[in-house]
Motif scaffolding. Structure first.
Motif, PDB file in Angstrom:
ATOM      1  N   LEU A 279       0.817  -1.218   0.000  1.00 39.08           N
ATOM      2  CA  LEU A 279       0.000   0.000   0.000  1.00 39.08           C
ATOM      3  C   LEU A 279       0.849   1.264   0.000  1.00 39.08           C
ATOM      4  O   LEU A 279       0.334   2.369   0.179  1.00 39.08           O
ATOM      5  N   GLY A 280       2.155   1.082  -0.168  1.00 45.32           N
ATOM      6  CA  GLY A 280       3.044   2.239  -0.223  1.00 45.32           C
ATOM      7  C   GLY A 280       3.413   2.790   1.144  1.00 45.32           C
ATOM      8  O   GLY A 280       3.856   3.933   1.260  1.00 45.32           O
ATOM      9  N   LEU A 281       3.208   1.985   2.201  1.00 43.89           N
ATOM     10  CA  LEU A 281       3.573   2.431   3.549  1.00 43.89           C
ATOM     11  C   LEU A 281       4.932   1.856   3.935  1.00 43.89           C
ATOM     12  O   LEU A 281       5.366   0.849   3.375  1.00 43.89           O
ATOM     13  N   GLU A 282       5.577   2.516   4.906  1.00 39.70           N
ATOM     14  CA  GLU A 282       6.820   1.967   5.443  1.00 39.70           C
ATOM     15  C   GLU A 282       6.514   0.597   6.059  1.00 39.70           C
ATOM     16  O   GLU A 282       5.467   0.440   6.712  1.00 39.70           O
ATOM     17  N   PRO A 283       7.433  -0.387   5.892  1.00 37.54           N
ATOM     18  CA  PRO A 283       7.142  -1.716   6.454  1.00 37.54           C
ATOM     19  C   PRO A 283       6.963  -1.692   7.975  1.00 37.54           C
ATOM     20  O   PRO A 283       6.160  -2.441   8.526  1.00 37.54           O
ATOM     21  N   SER A 284       7.736  -0.840   8.664  1.00 42.25           N
ATOM     22  CA  SER A 284       7.493  -0.713  10.103  1.00 42.25           C
ATOM     23  C   SER A 284       6.970   0.689  10.366  1.00 42.25           C
ATOM     24  O   SER A 284       7.099   1.576   9.530  1.00 42.25           O
ATOM     25  N   LEU A 285       6.371   0.875  11.548  1.00 45.34           N
ATOM     26  CA  LEU A 285       5.730   2.158  11.824  1.00 45.34           C
ATOM     27  C   LEU A 285       6.775   3.250  12.073  1.00 45.34           C
ATOM     28  O   LEU A 285       7.564   3.148  13.011  1.00 45.34           O
TER      29      LEU A 285
END
Lengths: 180, 288
Positions: free
Chosen positions: A149-155
């Motif tokens: 979804l285009g998010l960083e793999p970790s927060l």
């Protein structure tokens, strides 16, 4: 005139009579002094809280009864009840109380007192343990979903040490240590 | 360009990246700059408050204090985080002893609670700071009068003096997409998520009450603004099949997914494929 029937059995009561010797007169004051207990004494037992509660019909002690029990000093019965832990914390009771008694908040206070005595439902204790051990309740496991979804793999920005350290020194940490 | 401290919590990033991604995309198109907060973790949810009021107060005061450093408001997509942060903010604002206590603890990290940064729910920030007119202008693919029920979630609405949230906000935000807001009797009622660790059958029953009320009122879809409510209403539909033999087939969409679709985002961009009850049928209602 018809003769009145002679009564041979004790009258039917809906609840067991209260044993006065088991009452704890300080309980009312104890709750009153907790973070949300100020309006406790304003309760006039109108049962609006019980009418508002979506699950009161399955409770042995209804919300208005629990408040009454606190006022009477029934410490042991209140703190040992399942009801305080079944509370949804949906605040419906509190919202509708005409006397501004913070019913849900007071049930939170009761849970804290029960917890202090080590009476915590196992699954809730487990959640406390997770907070102390990992600083959060949910840990990211499916990082590929985030990446898709285009998010960083970790927060980004996540740092759990601060929370963990605070909780280790708090009741949560102490109680869970005692349990081990 | 309004700038915010984004407090994502733990459940959204771990369980609902589709909620997170759609929120970020929607925010970006309105130039809302959501910056992930540095150095924060979980709010503890009502479970921590239940066993440890002081611990809960300190953990959330720490998050508030981190935001106080740059003064930007905190924005969160989670009702649990919103409820915790708002409640702690309220308690600190009403009790100086607590402020003293938490600040004594926070000093070791060089932090201080000042109350400058306010905790807010993402939808409230969107509504208040961007405004319904600008949102209306951004709708390119309106949802064609499709019936959507709103599940607000307890900790967004109550206690009202703490959360300060008006239900009309979410109603307007759904209506502006072209969807029809379906009124249903149990709109205010709890989804049951909080009681899940203590009594699972009861939690399932509450989800059922909610879904039944929506269905009977004619809702085709439902929207949520909380990962716990979302999980409860979406995932429990599978359990309801097992325990009650009932099928509701009400897709549960996170609000930014609905707005995103109406703004022309693709189904992949809003992660529709991660919704458990297949939410693709909503695509049929998007007019182009």
């Amino acid at each position: 005139m018809a003769k009145t029937e002679e009564k041979t059995v004790p009258p039917v009561t809906l609840v067991d009579p209260i044993e006065l010797s088991e009452l704890d007169r300080d309980f009312r004051e104890e709750i009153h002094n907790m973070p949300n207990g100020e309006e406790l004494g304003a309760c006039f037992a109108c049962s609006t809280c019980t009418a508002a509660c979506p699950i009161a019909n399955s409770w042995d002690y209804k919300p208005h009864q629990l408040i009454r029990m606190i006022l009477l000093g029934m410490r042991e019965k209140v703190l040992a009840s399942d009801e305080i832990w079944l509370c949804l914390t949906c605040f419906e009771c509190q919202e509708r109380c005409p006397q501004n008694v913070r019913v849900t908040d007071i049930l939170f206070d009761c849970k804290n007192l029960a917890a202090e005595e080590g009476r915590i439902p196992p699954n809730v204790a487990e959640l406390g343990k997770e907070l102390v051990e990992q600083g959060q309740l949910y840990v990211i496991t499916a990082d590929w979903e985030r990446e898709d979804l285009g998010l960083e793999p970790s927060l980004p920005g996540l740092q759990t040490e601060g929370v963990q350290n605070m909780l280790k020194e708090s009741r949560t940490g102490r109680l869970l240590e005692e349990e081990d | 360009m309004p700038e915010y401290n984004l407090y994502a919590g733990c459940s959204v990033p771990a369980n609902y990246p589709n909620y997170e991604a759609s929120m970020l995309r929607v925010a970006d198109s309105f130039d809302m700059e959501l910056k992930y907060m540095e150095g924060v973790a979980c709010c503890g949810s009502p479970n921590l408050r239940a066993i440890d009021y002081e611990g809960w107060l300190k953990v959330n005061a720490r998050t508030l204090a981190i935001a106080d450093k740059n003064g930007n408001d905190i924005v969160t997509p989670c009702n649990g985080c919103f409820g915790s942060l708002k409640d702690v903010y309220y308690h600190l604002k009403h009790n100086e002893d607590y402020v003293e206590m938490v600040n004594a603890e926070l000093a070791s990290e060089g932090l201080e609670f000042t109350g400058d940064a306010k905790p807010r729910h993402f939808v409230e920030a969107l509504y208040t700071d961007i405004g319904i007119d600008r949102i209306k202008d951004s709708i390119t693919n309106p949802l064609d009068g499709v019936g959507i029920a709103i599940h607000y979630g307890c900790h967004l609405l109550r206690p009202k003096d703490v959360t300060e949230f008006r239900p009309e906000i979410l109603k307007d935000l759904v209506a502006v997409t072209g969807a029809e807001v379906v009124e249903y009797p149990l709109w205010k009622q709890c989804c049951g998520a909080t009681v899940l660790p203590v009594d699972e059958p009861l939690a399932i029953r509450l989800a059922r009450d909610k879904l039944k009320s929506m269905k009977e009122a004619g809702a085709q879809f439902a929207t949520v603004v909380c990962p716990a409510c979302g999980n409860q209403l979406d995932l429990q539909q599978l359990d309801l099949k097992n325990t009650y033999g009932e099928e509701y087939n009400i897709p549960i969409l996170h609000y930014p997914q609905i707005l995103g679709l109406a703004m022309g985002l693709s189904e992949d961009e809003i992660g529709l494929y991660l919704n458990r009850v297949p939410a693709e049928p909503i695509l049929e209602h998007v007019s182009k």
